[in-house]
Design an enzyme around this catalytic site. Structure first.
Site: not given
Ligand code: NAD
Ligand code: MG
Length: 352
Positions: A33, A53, A88, A112, A138, A195, A231
Site C-alpha cells: 500500500q 528506517r 499491522d 485497516h 497496492g 475484513d 478439479e
Molecule cells: P507491506 O508488508 O507490504 O509493507 C510494509 C512496509 O513497511 C515494508 O515494505 C517496509 O517499507 C515497512 N516496514 C516493514 N517493517 C518495518 C518496521 N519494523 N519498521 C518500519 N517500517 C517497516 O504492508 P501492506 O500490505 O502494504 O500493509 C500496510 C497497511 O495496509 C496495513 O494496515 C494493511 O492492513 C493495509 N492494507 C493492505 C492491503 C494489501 O493488499 N496489502 C490492502 C488493504 C489494506
Molecule cells: Mg484483508
C-alpha cells in the site's frame, strides 16, 4: 438498495482536493500500500515524504521513484497527515516513536482498522483519526491510477478533532484514485471485523481448506492427484471469474445443467449447518477480541504457530502437484505463442 443498507458512496465530485493543498503527507512504509499511496498522492500534486528506517531496503526504491525519504520520526514531524502503512503488527511500535510529533489538528490515517479498533494504538484527542482503505492490493491501486482508473475503497472517521476529518480523508481518497471508482463509508469496527471474518472464514482460510479437503477426498478415493488438482484448484479461478463478472447467476448460467443441479442440491450438504455454526464461532472470536489477543501474543512470541502452519501449508501435496502442472502449462503456452509467431511469418495458404 443504497438507502436500504444505509451506505454512503463518494465519488470525485464529492471530494475536495484543496483539503490537502497546503498539507504534507508522511507515508510510513513503502510496501504494497505504501508505495501506491505515496506515488499516487505525489502524482496528484500532494507534497509527500516517505518515512522509512535508516536500515530499510525500501529507501532506495522510494528515492529511485522520485520521492523524498526521511525517517518515520522526521517525516511525521513535518507532516499534517501521517499515513500508517507499515505492517499491522509493526504499527504500534512505529506509532510509539512518532506520537510526540502529532500536533493539534494533524491527521492519523490508516488503511485497516485493526490497531485502532483493538486499542493497540490510542491516539491523543487533538488529532483526526481516519481510514481510507483501498479494497485491493497496492500494486493494483498504483496500476489503476496510472491507467486513469480508480480502485474502490472504504472511508471511516474514528475521531474528528478538527471538524474536517471526513473532508480530508476524502481528499486523501481522491489523491490515491479511490473516489474515481467510489468510496463507501463505514466504521473502524465494521471494516476491521468484516475484513478479519472474510479473510478467515471465506477468502483465505475457507477457500484454502475447501480446496485441500476436496483434493484429499478425491486422492484418498484413488483418483489421480493431477485430476484432483484440476478439479479442485485450477478450475476455481474460472468459476470465481464468472462470479466476479456477473454474480452467482453468471456462474450458474455458464456451467452445465448437470453441474447446476448437482451444485444446488449438494452444495449445502457440504457447507452445512455445522459449517455455519463454525463461521459464527470465528465471527465471535473476531468480535470479542479473542483473535486479536491471540495474534498479538503470537507476534510477541516471534510467531511459533504461524511459522509451523506456514511451513505445513507449503508442504501440502497439492502445492507440489500444482507447481509441476503449472510449469507444464507455462511451457505449453510459450510453445503455442512461438508457433503462432512462426506461422505469421509464413505465407498463408488459402484452403480454397
Ligand atoms: P507491506 O508488508 O507490504 O509493507 C510494509 C512496509 O513497511 C515494508 O515494505 C517496509 O517499507 C515497512 N516496514 C516493514 N517493517 C518495518 C518496521 N519494523 N519498521 C518500519 N517500517 C517497516 O504492508 P501492506 O500490505 O502494504 O500493509 C500496510 C497497511 O495496509 C496495513 O494496515 C494493511 O492492513 C493495509 N492494507 C493492505 C492491503 C494489501 O493488499 N496489502 C490492502 C488493504 C489494506
Ligand atoms: Mg484483508
Amino acid at each position: 438498495m443504497t438507502d436500504e443498507f444505509n451506505t454512503e458512496m463518494y465519488y470525485d465530485d464529492d471530494a475536495d482536493e484543496s483539503y490537502l493543498a497546503n498539507a504534507t503527507v508522511a507515508v510510513l512504509g513503502y510496501g504494497s500500500q505504501g508505495h501506491a499511496h505515496a506515488l499516487n498522492l505525489h502524482d496528484s500534486g500532494v507534497d509527500v515524504v516517505v518515512g522509512l528506517r535508516e536500515s530499510s531496503a525500501s529507501r532506495e526504491a522510494a528515492k529511485a521513484d522520485g520521492l523524498e525519504v526521511a525517517t518515520p520520526v522526521e517525516a511525521a514531524a513535518r507532516a499534517d497527515v501521517v499515513s500508517m502503512l507499515v505492517p499491522d503488527t509493526v504499527q504500534p511500535a512505529v506509532y510509539e516513536q512518532i506520537e510526540p510529533e502529532l500536533e493539534d489538528g494533524n491527521t492519523l490515517q490508516f488503511a485497516h482498522g485493526f490497531n485502532i479498533h483493538y486499542n493497540q494504538i490510542q491516539p491523543p484527542e487533538h488529532v483526526d483519526v481516519t481510514m481510507i482503505a483501498p479494497k485491493s492490493p497496492g500494486h493494483l491501486v498504483r496500476r489503476n491510477y496510472e491507467n486513469e482508473q480508480g480502485t474502490p475503497g472504504l472511508l471511516a472517521v474514528y475521531q474528528d478533532a478538527t471538524g474536517d476529518a471526513k473532508g480530508r480523508a476524502l481528499a486523501y481518497g481522491k489523491g490515491i484514485g479511490c473516489t474515481r471508482a467510489g468510496v463507501v463509508e463505514t466504521t473502524f469496527r465494521e471494516e476491521t471485523e468484516t475484513d478479519l471474518f472474510g479473510e478467515q472464514a471465506v477468502l483465505c482460510g475457507g477457500i484454502a481448506e475447501l480446496i485441500k479437503v476436496g483434493y484429499e477426498t478425491l486422492v484418498d478415493a484413488g483418483y489421480s492427484p493431477e485430476m484432483a488438482y484440476f478439479e479442485c484448484m485450477n478450475e476455481m479461478k474460472l468459476i470465481v471469474d464468472l462470479m466476479y463478472e456477473g454474480g452467482l447467476g453468471a456462474m450458474w448460467d455458464s456451467v452445465s445443467d448437470t453441474a447446476e443441479y448437482g451444485g444446488l442440491t449438494r452444495g449445502d450438504d457440504v457447507i452445512d449447518d455445522q459449517v455455519r455454526a463454525n463461521m459464527e464461532t470465528v465471527l465471535e472470536q473476531v468480535q470479542n477480541g479473542e483473535f486479536a489477543t491471540e495474534w498479538i501474543a503470537e507476534n510477541q512470541a516471534k510467531r511459533p504457530v504461524y511459522t509451523q502452519l506456514n511451513q505445513a501449508e507449503k508442504n501440502h501435496e497439492i502445492e507440489e502437484v500444482g507447481e509441476r502442472l503449472r510449469d507444464l502449462f507455462a511451457w505449453a503456452e510459450a510453445e503455442t505463442e512461438d508457433e503462432e509467431e512462426t506461422d505469421d511469418e509464413q505465407p498463408r495458404v488459402q484452403a480454397d
